[in-house]
Motif scaffolding. Structure first.
Motif, PDB file in Angstrom:
ATOM      1  N   SER A 131      50.313  24.217  -1.710  1.00  0.00           N
ATOM      2  CA  SER A 131      50.702  24.259  -0.307  1.00  0.00           C
ATOM      3  C   SER A 131      50.588  22.901   0.365  1.00  0.00           C
ATOM      4  O   SER A 131      50.982  22.742   1.505  1.00  0.00           O
TER       5      SER A 131
ATOM      6  N   ASN B 299      44.108  38.752  -1.253  1.00  0.00           N
ATOM      7  CA  ASN B 299      45.425  38.337  -0.801  1.00  0.00           C
ATOM      8  C   ASN B 299      45.232  37.163   0.150  1.00  0.00           C
ATOM      9  O   ASN B 299      44.556  37.295   1.168  1.00  0.00           O
TER      10      ASN B 299
ATOM     11  N   THR C  24      47.194  35.809   2.148  1.00  0.00           N
ATOM     12  CA  THR C  24      47.893  35.897   3.431  1.00  0.00           C
ATOM     13  C   THR C  24      47.064  36.647   4.460  1.00  0.00           C
ATOM     14  O   THR C  24      46.955  36.237   5.602  1.00  0.00           O
TER      15      THR C  24
ATOM     16  N   ASP D  97      49.673  33.514  -4.473  1.00  0.00           N
ATOM     17  CA  ASP D  97      49.233  33.972  -3.160  1.00  0.00           C
ATOM     18  C   ASP D  97      47.894  34.685  -3.251  1.00  0.00           C
ATOM     19  O   ASP D  97      47.456  35.328  -2.311  1.00  0.00           O
TER      20      ASP D  97
END
Lengths: 920, 226
Positions: A312, A66, A68, A51
């Motif tokens: 992903s 990060n 996200t 991630d």
């Protein structure tokens, strides 16, 4: 009394402006940045790791984001002399290879360029020079201890430096096996690496390859070998068999299938297209799929680099994550066709920045025709106005009870939803206009650090060939007091890729980022179109202090070009011409000169005013001019300093002072000159040692006060020591007190301009600094503190009291105490309470910009470099607002107590008087 | 080639470590820190276990300092000489001459101890009722208030003789005050020189002041009634 005064002095000396923990994030903000990713090489470009997104950046930072939310997980800042060459990650560790070729060559003559890490061992591979060709050199390091396990030369015979070698690794279960591949002649050779570096060289005979290259799957054991005809083989290194084979013979392991993806800009769709190719090797076929996503090319330029999160990807692309790096320096993470986050990393390379004041909140006057209204209308209006009265009363009562007023430490940000750009009560909220070297200009809200607007700087005709725009200077041409509203002009140098340099101006509304020169605002907004003001580079640029604030640019032929180029501006410029004096550097090889210039019109030569030299200051040969820093002059509140014995030292306020920093490497010294620009006379000159042959002197000149900083490595003398020095110099008129030459009004040709006396004192500092600037306030009444950015990544203020060059060497006499002088101490206290940036890390600061607020006591400080930081500082304390120590409760209680006392004593007194009357 | 180089350039590797203590217990607290020689041309980073090393240090005398955002460390003087295999480490107090003769040696590898943690904030002064009454001004105020209220009762308790004496002393003091206020040094000296004369003069003063105050009082009352 004396004791008390001393106590007062000591307490003042320590800190005048203390920061409270509750003020953090209210009066200041800090933006941590990493810089724009280096996308030139796959060894430094962003990669997904779980991630996280790992990248090395142009600001020499290795960082993990990060994926996200785009926040920085960690970052590691490298020295400028220690550029990151490559990094590699494995599980929970990232190893990096840094340092210029020179430093590594010095120890082992190997230029390392590749790095592979596995849980226990790190392989560093590079070229080594042998007699006729290059060989490969491999060093293995233990990951846990950093010890060198082995270091060997692989007998490779690589002809030229350009031909690459590829280091691949392949993972089978927990172990990683590394392999180096190179071309010897046209034969592909490979060596499997083991920690002890014992092994055999294999060769792949039969096929002739032209070159080999890495295409991002080297950690998977795959690389590209290109044959002479242009056909390519994807090679795979199989760890189990320790063999190298063309991949089509190989069946993939469980790790997944290789995917090749590409992103391109589609003009027909006005969208970016993402396409990926999934190769099903076992079935011997490949399938392509793709989708479009709405990339805003007008705001972010062109996509420069794309990183995929391989894990992903799926057939539907629903979770496909793509990380884009654009030409304007923004990093964007897209999940399918939605942008998850964006980081404007161009802000890590701000070139110029300026504060712009915001307009006051407009009171809505809905009743223009007050005179003509009748009685009922007026009653109605007043009733409607009175509807806010209860709210007002409630507010008043609350304010009265809690004592919450706007103080110097209240937040300047507006909490209201309607995001109107208006200033707060004390003018702490301003717009910081910052231009970056990535061709983008930002308007930043100084109250919270948010980007209010941003515009891409258009390349003009150079868009066809490509180029870069380098901002030179920002001028605030209109302020809030002007009817047009605040406007700025950004002067830039456009360096087209065909080596043509032009001077381009951008005239922008500072509140919205709209182009001022544009007649109508195009929607959607395109890139800002600049005005090609001068064909060619710029020598100097300055703004006239007239109503129109005309910008004068000197081109390479020293012709003065005006912006705006109107007859009115020209007329105004002509009236200013006699008073314009410029100091320009002349770069004659072997002879460095500073030339003073004036302007004159000679129609035989040119239609423009041309600068002609008036004086020359010749520096010794090889003395390089590092910087010419003009005097930062704000308003001068007092022209003198009254001493304890009622005499006055008059400040030397020559308005034409300029600071010149030089480096003179033959004698390893750095020069600091203070020049009078009109005559070229040297007011002050000092040369300080250049430690290690590097001049990193920092200096600032404000009013009559010069502060400079250098590293003194002279230690052999008695009582001397190595360390950083800060020298504070003040210039006063004449020979001493009460000698007045009226330097601020004096004709520059008068002999008295050199009739000065200088007071100086030197102090030592524990750490070096990277930027220095004085505070600036509205009227110049508050004392000026010096703000420095030190190498500990913090911003610190040095109070003027400590840097006063007239601090007595003995115990201060009562006269000196009256002047608030404290005894000289060579060590400047390293008091953490003087650190303005407190817990924030503000790294690699390049410049500190200060701006006055509406409060005389408070100065705004904006710091840029890698990070951005903003705070307020009150050098003399917040004397013009109610002190934060003011205790409203105490006041109310005292008054109430007195009232009660009166109520209690009143009947007593009355009774007593009555009794007196009876018994007298 | 390597051998040739090492014979020409003598250089040592400096090693050392950070001694964790209560102030700074681990790497997490220290965060990123760097160890510098002089102005930072040679430097080393502090690793996770607190170790640091600076490579290729040529002979010379250096000041070693630590760049840490939140902690202060002592400066250390390092002497590298080509004759000794190990560098000498000496304490160095910042702001003193570098070549102080009395300095003793510190052990090598260099041990650096965090001296103090930076405290950036000063506490905000909060309102404290007790603290308000603890200030001397408030105490004086409260005391005078109490005295004012209690005075009539105290006077009532005293016997008439001491009261007279007290009155006399009060009047004396009052006249002294008057004379100081009227700036008459002659009278002041006269007052101070002989007690007898003062006694004689006090009634005069009294007669002078007494009625006037009465009149004033009367006048004041009259004003009030009007």
């Amino acid at each position: 009394m004396r004791c008390l005064r001393q106590l007062f002095l000591v307490s003042l000396g320590v800190t005048a402006w203390a920061l409270h923990e509750s003020d953090v994030g209210v009066v200041d903000w800090n933006t941590e940045l990493i810089g724009v990713p280096l996308h030139g090489s796959p060894h430094t470009a962003p990669t997904f790791h779980g991630d996280y997104v790992l990248t090395a950046t142009s600001n020499n930072v290795l960082a993990a984001l990060n994926a996200t939310d785009g926040s920085i997980v960690w970052r590691s800042i490298y020295d400028a002399e220690d550029p990151i060459m490559a990094f590699s990650h494995h599980d929970k560790s990232v190893s990096s290879l840094s340092g210029p070729g020179g430093s590594t060559l010095r120890t082992s003559l190997v230029l390392y360029s590749h790095i592979i890490a596995d849980p226990s061992t790190m392989y560093v591979v590079g070229f080594a020079k042998s007699f006729a060709s290059y060989t490969l050199h491999v060093t293995t390091l233990s990951v846990t201890t950093g010890k060198i396990i082995a270091s060997v030369n692989i007998p490779a015979n690589i002809k030229d430096e350009r031909s690459k070698f590829v280091a691949v690794s392949s993972q089978t279960g927990p172990t990683t096996t590394a392999c180096v591949n190179w071309l010897e002649g046209d034969v592909l050779k490979a060596a499997v690496l083991a920690p002890d570096l014992k092994g055999q060289i294999m060769a792949l005979p039969g096929v002739k390859y032209d070159r080999i290259s890495d295409f991002g799957l080297s950690t998977n054991g795959q690389f590209l070998a290109i044959k002479e005809g242009g056909a390519a083989h994807v090679m795979h290194f199989d760890a189990q068999a320790s063999s190298l084979r063309p991949i089509w013979e190989f069946s993939l392991n469980r790790d997944g299938q290789p995917r090749v993806a590409r992103v391109y800009w589609s003009n027909s769709h006005s969208k970016a297209i993402h396409q990926s190719l999934a190769i099903h090797l076992s079935e011997g076929k490949a399938s392509a799929s793709g989708f479009a996503f709405p990339f805003q090319t007008l705001d972010h330029g062109v996509i420069r680099h794309v990183a995929f999160d391989g894990s992903s990807t799926s057939e539907t692309h629903e979770n496909t994550r793509t990380l884009l790096t654009t030409t304007t320096g923004s990093i964007q993470l897209w999940q399918h066709d939605k942008m998850q986050w964006v980081r404007e990393e161009a802000l890590a390379s701000i070139q110029v920045a300026e504060f712009v004041e915001l307009p006051e909140k407009k009171v809505v006057m809905s009743h223009a025709a007050v005179d003509e209204e009748g009685y009922f209308e007026r009653l109605q209006r007043q009733l409607s106005d009175a509807k806010n009265l209860p709210q007002y009363l409630a507010n008043f009562a609350r304010r009265f009870a809690t004592g919450s007023y706007a103080t110097a430490t209240t937040s300047a940000a507006f909490s209201s939803d309607e995001d109107t750009l208006t200033r707060d009560a004390f003018g702490f909220r301003q717009i910081i206009v910052a231009a970056t070297s990535y061709g983008k200009i930002f308007g930043i809200d100084s109250s919270n650090g948010r980007v209010l607007w941003s515009r891409v700087l258009g390349l003009g005709w150079a868009a066809k060939v490509g180029g870069t725009i380098i901002p030179t200077k920002i001028f605030v041409t209109r302020t809030v007091s002007d009817p047009e509203g605040p406007q700025i002009v950004l002067v830039t140098q456009r360096r087209a890729d065909n080596s043509l340099v032009d001077t381009v101006l951008f005239h922008v509304n500072a509140l919205t980022g709209d182009d001022v020169r544009e007649e109508y605002q195009s929607i959607p907004r395109a890139a800002l179109e600049g005005l090609d003001a001068v064909m060619g580079p710029l020598v100097d640029v300055f703004m006239l202090p007239n109503e129109n604030r005309t910008i004068v640019m000197l081109d390479e032929y020293l012709q003065a070009r005006l912006y705006p180029d109107t007859p009115l501006a020209l007329a105004e410029f002509e009236s200013f011409v006699p008073s314009i004096h410029l100091a320009l550097r002349a770069e004659v090889p072997g002879q460095r000169q500073i030339l003073g210039h004036q302007l004159a019109l000679n129609l035989e030569l040119s239609q423009f005013y041309v600068a002609y030299p008036t004086w020359t200051l010749s520096l010794p040969p090889e003395e390089e001019i590092r910087a010419i820093i003009p005097n930062t002059r704000g308003p001068v509140a007092s022209i003198g300093k009254v001493l304890g014995n009622r005499m006055t030292l008059y400040k030397y306020l020559n308005p034409h002072l300029t600071l010149v920093l030089t480096s003179f490497l033959p004698s390893s010294t750095c020069g600091i000159y203070v020049l009078d620009v009109i005559k070229g006379s040297v007011i002050y000159h000092v040369s300080v040692p250049a430690a290690g042959g590097v001049c990193d002197t920092q200096a600032t000149l404000t009013e009559n006060w010069l502060v400079y900083h250098y590293f003194d490595d002279e230690f052999s003398g008695t009582g001397q020591s190595k360390g950083y020095r800060v020298v504070s110099v003040e210039f006063y008129e004449g020979d001493g007190p009460d000698d007045k030459t009226k330097s601020s009004e004096l004709s520059s040709y008068s002999n008295k301009t050199l009739h000065i006396s200088a007071y100086e004192q030197s102090f030592i500092m524990p750490h070096g600094i990277t930027a220095i600037s004085p505070t600036s306030t509205k009227f110049g009444v508050s004392t000026k503190d010096i703000i420095v950015a030190n190498r500990k990544n913090s911003i610190q203020s040095i109070p003027r009291r400590l840097l006063n060059p007239r601090r007595p060497k003995h115990k201060p006499t009562s006269e000196e105490q009256e002047e608030m002088l404290v005894q000289y101490d060579a060590v400047l206290p390293d008091d953490a309470r003087l650190v303005l940036s407190h817990n924030y890390e503000v790294a690699n600061v390049r410049r500190i910009v200060t701006s006055p607020s509406l409060l005389e006591s408070t100065s705004l400080v904006f710091v840029y470099g890698l990070d951005l930081f903003f705070t307020r500082i009150a050098p003399s304390g917040t004397f013009d607002v109610l002190s934060e120590n003011f205790n409203k409760v105490q006041l109310v209680l005292t008054v109430a107590g007195l009232g009660i006392a009166i109520m209690v004593t009143k009947p007593m007194v009355r009774r007593k008087r009555l009794r007196e009357r009876w018994y007298q | 080639v390597l051998l040739f180089f090492s014979s020409v350039i003598f250089a040592v590797e400096l090693h050392g470590y950070i001694q964790w203590n209560n102030l700074c217990p681990n790497y997490g607290a220290l965060a990123s820190a760097k160890v510098l020689l002089d102005a930072g041309k040679m430097s080393g980073r502090v690793t996770q276990n607190g170790n640091f090393s600076i490579l290729d240090v040529p002979p010379g005398t250096y000041v070693l300092s630590v760049l840490s955002h939140d902690y202060s460390f002592d400066h250390v003087r390092i002497d590298v000489s080509s004759s000794e295999p190990l560098p000498e480490v000496r304490p160095y107090i910042f702001g003193t001459p570098l070549l102080a003769t009395t300095s003793f040696s510190l052990p090598y590898p260099i041990v650096l101890t965090p001296r103090h943690k930076n405290r950036y904030f000063s506490p905000r002064e909060s309102f404290n009722l007790l603290g308000m009454f603890q200030s001397p001004m408030m105490m004086i105020m409260a005391l005078t208030g109490v005295l004012m209220l209690a005075m009539p009762y105290i006077i009532k308790q005293l016997d008439p003789e001491t009261l007279d004496g007290l009155k006399g002393r009060q009047e004396k003091a009052a006249s002294l005050e008057n004379s100081i206020q009227s700036d008459d040094p002659r009278r002041l000296s006269a007052l101070l020189s002989s007690g007898e004369e003062t006694k004689a003069s006090t009634p005069v003063v009294k007669s002078n002041t007494g009625p006037s105050t009465l009149q004033q009082r009367k006048g004041g009352k009259g004003n009030k009634r009007r």
